[in-house]
Design a protein around this motif. Structure first.
Motif, PDB file in Angstrom:
ATOM      1  N   ASP A   4      59.399 105.428  20.489  1.00  9.26           N
ATOM      2  CA  ASP A   4      59.426 104.121  21.200  1.00  9.26           C
ATOM      3  C   ASP A   4      59.382 102.923  20.440  1.00  9.26           C
ATOM      4  O   ASP A   4      59.845 102.005  20.671  1.00  9.26           O
ATOM      5  N   LEU A   5      58.521 103.088  19.620  1.00  9.71           N
ATOM      6  CA  LEU A   5      58.193 101.937  18.652  1.00  9.71           C
ATOM      7  C   LEU A   5      59.141 101.733  17.864  1.00  9.71           C
ATOM      8  O   LEU A   5      59.548 100.633  17.476  1.00  9.71           O
ATOM      9  N   LEU A   6      59.785 102.783  17.159  1.00 12.28           N
ATOM     10  CA  LEU A   6      60.803 102.518  16.253  1.00 12.28           C
ATOM     11  C   LEU A   6      62.290 102.144  16.875  1.00 12.28           C
ATOM     12  O   LEU A   6      62.985 101.390  16.444  1.00 12.28           O
ATOM     13  N   ASP A   7      62.245 102.710  18.208  1.00 12.87           N
ATOM     14  CA  ASP A   7      63.463 102.093  19.113  1.00 12.87           C
ATOM     15  C   ASP A   7      63.179 100.451  19.296  1.00 12.87           C
ATOM     16  O   ASP A   7      64.139  99.624  19.190  1.00 12.87           O
ATOM     17  N   GLN A   8      62.128  99.961  19.433  1.00 12.13           N
ATOM     18  CA  GLN A   8      61.624  98.630  19.866  1.00 12.13           C
ATOM     19  C   GLN A   8      61.803  97.844  18.660  1.00 12.13           C
ATOM     20  O   GLN A   8      62.409  96.614  18.647  1.00 12.13           O
ATOM     21  N   LEU A   9      61.303  98.269  17.361  1.00 12.36           N
ATOM     22  CA  LEU A   9      61.458  97.399  16.104  1.00 12.36           C
ATOM     23  C   LEU A   9      62.740  97.527  15.521  1.00 12.36           C
ATOM     24  O   LEU A   9      63.135  96.319  14.973  1.00 12.36           O
ATOM     25  N   PHE A  10      63.212  98.592  15.361  1.00  9.47           N
ATOM     26  CA  PHE A  10      64.592  98.745  14.543  1.00  9.47           C
ATOM     27  C   PHE A  10      65.574  99.336  15.251  1.00  9.47           C
ATOM     28  O   PHE A  10      66.844  99.598  14.594  1.00  9.47           O
ATOM     29  N   GLY A  11      65.579  99.554  16.476  1.00 13.24           N
ATOM     30  CA  GLY A  11      66.870 100.144  17.192  1.00 13.24           C
ATOM     31  C   GLY A  11      67.164 101.639  16.990  1.00 13.24           C
ATOM     32  O   GLY A  11      68.203 102.029  17.162  1.00 13.24           O
ATOM     33  N   LEU A  12      66.046 102.282  16.194  1.00 14.25           N
ATOM     34  CA  LEU A  12      66.270 103.651  15.914  1.00 14.25           C
ATOM     35  C   LEU A  12      65.987 104.572  17.147  1.00 14.25           C
ATOM     36  O   LEU A  12      64.641 104.625  17.646  1.00 14.25           O
ATOM     37  N   THR A  13      66.807 105.320  17.489  1.00 11.31           N
ATOM     38  CA  THR A  13      66.893 106.366  18.635  1.00 11.31           C
ATOM     39  C   THR A  13      66.763 108.035  18.003  1.00 11.31           C
ATOM     40  O   THR A  13      67.083 108.829  19.106  1.00 11.31           O
ATOM     41  N   LEU A  14      66.324 107.877  16.802  1.00  7.44           N
ATOM     42  CA  LEU A  14      66.660 109.482  16.354  1.00  7.44           C
ATOM     43  C   LEU A  14      65.777 110.355  17.060  1.00  7.44           C
ATOM     44  O   LEU A  14      66.236 111.593  17.113  1.00  7.44           O
ATOM     45  N   PHE A  15      64.599 110.262  17.344  1.00  2.00           N
ATOM     46  CA  PHE A  15      63.632 111.065  17.994  1.00  2.00           C
ATOM     47  C   PHE A  15      63.776 111.423  19.303  1.00  2.00           C
ATOM     48  O   PHE A  15      63.320 112.013  19.963  1.00  2.00           O
ATOM     49  N   TYR A  17      66.614 112.719  20.334  1.00  2.00           N
ATOM     50  CA  TYR A  17      67.373 113.877  20.336  1.00  2.00           C
ATOM     51  C   TYR A  17      66.764 114.981  19.996  1.00  2.00           C
ATOM     52  O   TYR A  17      65.742 115.280  19.096  1.00  2.00           O
ATOM     53  N   ILE A  18      66.818 116.155  20.881  1.00  2.00           N
ATOM     54  CA  ILE A  18      65.899 117.263  21.170  1.00  2.00           C
ATOM     55  C   ILE A  18      66.207 118.060  19.676  1.00  2.00           C
ATOM     56  O   ILE A  18      65.159 118.669  19.281  1.00  2.00           O
ATOM     57  N   SER A  19      67.297 117.969  19.354  1.00  2.00           N
ATOM     58  CA  SER A  19      67.609 119.034  17.952  1.00  2.00           C
ATOM     59  C   SER A  19      66.705 118.468  16.909  1.00  2.00           C
ATOM     60  O   SER A  19      66.216 119.113  15.986  1.00  2.00           O
ATOM     61  N   VAL A  20      66.577 116.891  16.801  1.00  2.00           N
ATOM     62  CA  VAL A  20      65.721 116.617  15.483  1.00  2.00           C
ATOM     63  C   VAL A  20      64.349 116.983  15.696  1.00  2.00           C
ATOM     64  O   VAL A  20      63.599 117.198  14.969  1.00  2.00           O
ATOM     65  N   ARG A  21      63.781 116.951  16.964  1.00  2.00           N
ATOM     66  CA  ARG A  21      62.526 117.291  17.508  1.00  2.00           C
ATOM     67  C   ARG A  21      62.354 118.661  17.205  1.00  2.00           C
ATOM     68  O   ARG A  21      60.929 119.029  16.935  1.00  2.00           O
ATOM     69  N   VAL A  22      63.219 119.383  17.329  1.00  2.00           N
ATOM     70  CA  VAL A  22      62.847 121.014  17.014  1.00  2.00           C
ATOM     71  C   VAL A  22      62.705 121.223  15.500  1.00  2.00           C
ATOM     72  O   VAL A  22      61.837 121.716  15.181  1.00  2.00           O
ATOM     73  N   VAL A  23      63.470 120.510  14.675  1.00  2.00           N
ATOM     74  CA  VAL A  23      63.344 120.584  13.292  1.00  2.00           C
ATOM     75  C   VAL A  23      61.910 120.042  12.807  1.00  2.00           C
ATOM     76  O   VAL A  23      61.350 120.486  12.053  1.00  2.00           O
TER      77      VAL A  23
END
Length: 386
Positions: A4-15, A17-23
């Motif tokens: 949530d913090l990365l999304d608010q500050l930089f617009g990053l929504t990487l986390f 994605y479930i596939s990213v969190r699995v890895v």
């Protein structure tokens, strides 16, 4: 929170994605297991937490284990494995999802029962651990709580697919015992919960029985866990389930993060448990690892395929139970040279007949890993066959 913090500050929504969190969960659990492994082993050695090697009534196995120095290898290594596993789930899993939360509770509960059993063996060497009745009671309470809560949640939210069974190799075949009317509905509810209890508790005990050679249980659980991670991810994707004609279970894909943490923790534990093992898993690790395999099979609706997914665990446990039953009812006769059969191959080179040359422990383990991989691949092939 980081996502949530990365999304608010930089617009990053990487986390998101479930596939990213699995890895990420796999890498986190692996790294934590590596960090915790060495100090935990030193601590266990300082406490002289030596494993009471299960000789299965075989004097030959006792001699081989003693000669290999296994009686001086510390046990309870499953403690840092489970801590690493649960930490990966807490950091990367969505704990607001009931299936993830209940899976976490299941692993923690089974780990507590296993730890208590190991600790009892340590403090009371002649006791052999908890009594069988107390151990089964602890396992049953934990499993029935998780399964009962999941079933109730599914009923309240209308997620009927979670409370159904789907036989492999058949299209559009669904067994829904909770939808039966009248008294049969009560029978169906009790029968379904009893069946799922058997799946989870049976898998936990199967992993416990398989934990007899260096790296055997951890390697097989890693392979089976990887296959079940794929099953969970697919089952939670409505587009993929529609294409493959398999049941869609809402939130099942979030259990893939749990599967990633499981695989990472097993890899980290194998770093220390590979031959010659510096630490043994003990009940504190084998019971929760087997239990989470059963839970993931329940969530992904692969309960009836689990014997293929976890083929080595089923073969080892089946040989042990069959040997015990036959021995008691045949006046002391045996079917196998030694049970579970990995010890028969290790000691006598054969399953049914003793051979002149023994099979090295590493050879047995690697061949069983191969069998586990074959079973896991065959189970994944059933996705398309259906």
């Amino acid at each position: 929170m980081l996502g949530d913090l990365l999304d608010q500050l930089f617009g990053l929504t990487l986390f998101e994605y479930i596939s990213v969190r699995v890895v990420a969960a796999a890498l986190t659990s692996f790294a934590l297991a590596l960090l915790l492994g060495a100090p935990t082993i030193r601590w266990l050695k300082s406490l002289r937490v030596d494993d009471n090697v299960d000789t299965s009534g075989s004097a030959d196995l006792a001699t081989v284990s003693r000669d290999a120095g296994k009686d001086r290898t510390p046990s309870m290594g499953g403690s840092f494995l489970v801590v690493s596993f649960l930490s990966g789930v807490l950091l990367w899993g969505d704990m607001t999802r009931p299936l993830v939360y209940l899976g976490f509770v299941l692993v923690a509960g089974l780990g507590a029962v296993g730890f208590l059993d190991d600790y009892t063996k340590l403090t009371r060497p002649k006791s052999g651990g908890m009594s069988r009745r107390a151990k089964w009671l602890g396992l049953s309470v934990v499993c029935l709580y998780a399964i009962g809560a999941a079933v109730q949640s599914a009923r309240l939210t209308g997620r009927s697919r979670l409370t159904s069974l789907y036989p492999p190799l058949f299209k559009n075949v669904e067994i829904s015992p909770l939808e039966w009317a009248g008294i049969w509905g009560v029978v169906g509810l009790v029968g379904f919960i009893a069946f799922e209890w058997l799946v989870v508790v049976g898998a936990a005990n199967a992993a416990n029985i398989t934990d007899g050679l260096d790296g055997l249980a951890a390697g097989c659980v890693f392979i089976s866990g990887l296959a079940l991670t794929i099953f969970c991810y697919v089952t939670g994707r409505e587009d993929w389930t529609s294409y493959l004609n398999v049941p869609y279970v809402e939130d099942a894909s979030h259990m893939a993060v749990v599967g990633g943490a499981l695989c990472g923790a097993c890899m980290g534990f194998l770093w220390f448990n590979a031959y010659p093992a510096k630490v043994f898993m003990g009940d504190s690790g084998s019971l929760p690892l087997g239990g989470v395999l059963g839970w993931m099979a329940f969530v992904s609706k692969q309960e009836l395929v689990l014997p293929l997914i976890a083929s080595v665990l089923v073969i080892d446990a089946g040989s042990s139970w069959l040997q015990t039953f036959y021995f008691r009812h045949s006046g002391g006769k045996r079917i196998f040279t030694c049970a579970p059969i990995h010890h028969g191959l290790q000691l006598y080179g054969g399953v049914f007949v003793k051979r002149p040359e023994r099979m090295h422990e590493v050879t047995v383990v690697i061949r069983f890993w191969i069998l586990a991989a074959v079973g896991a691949l065959a189970s994944l092939a059933l996705l398309k066959i259906r």
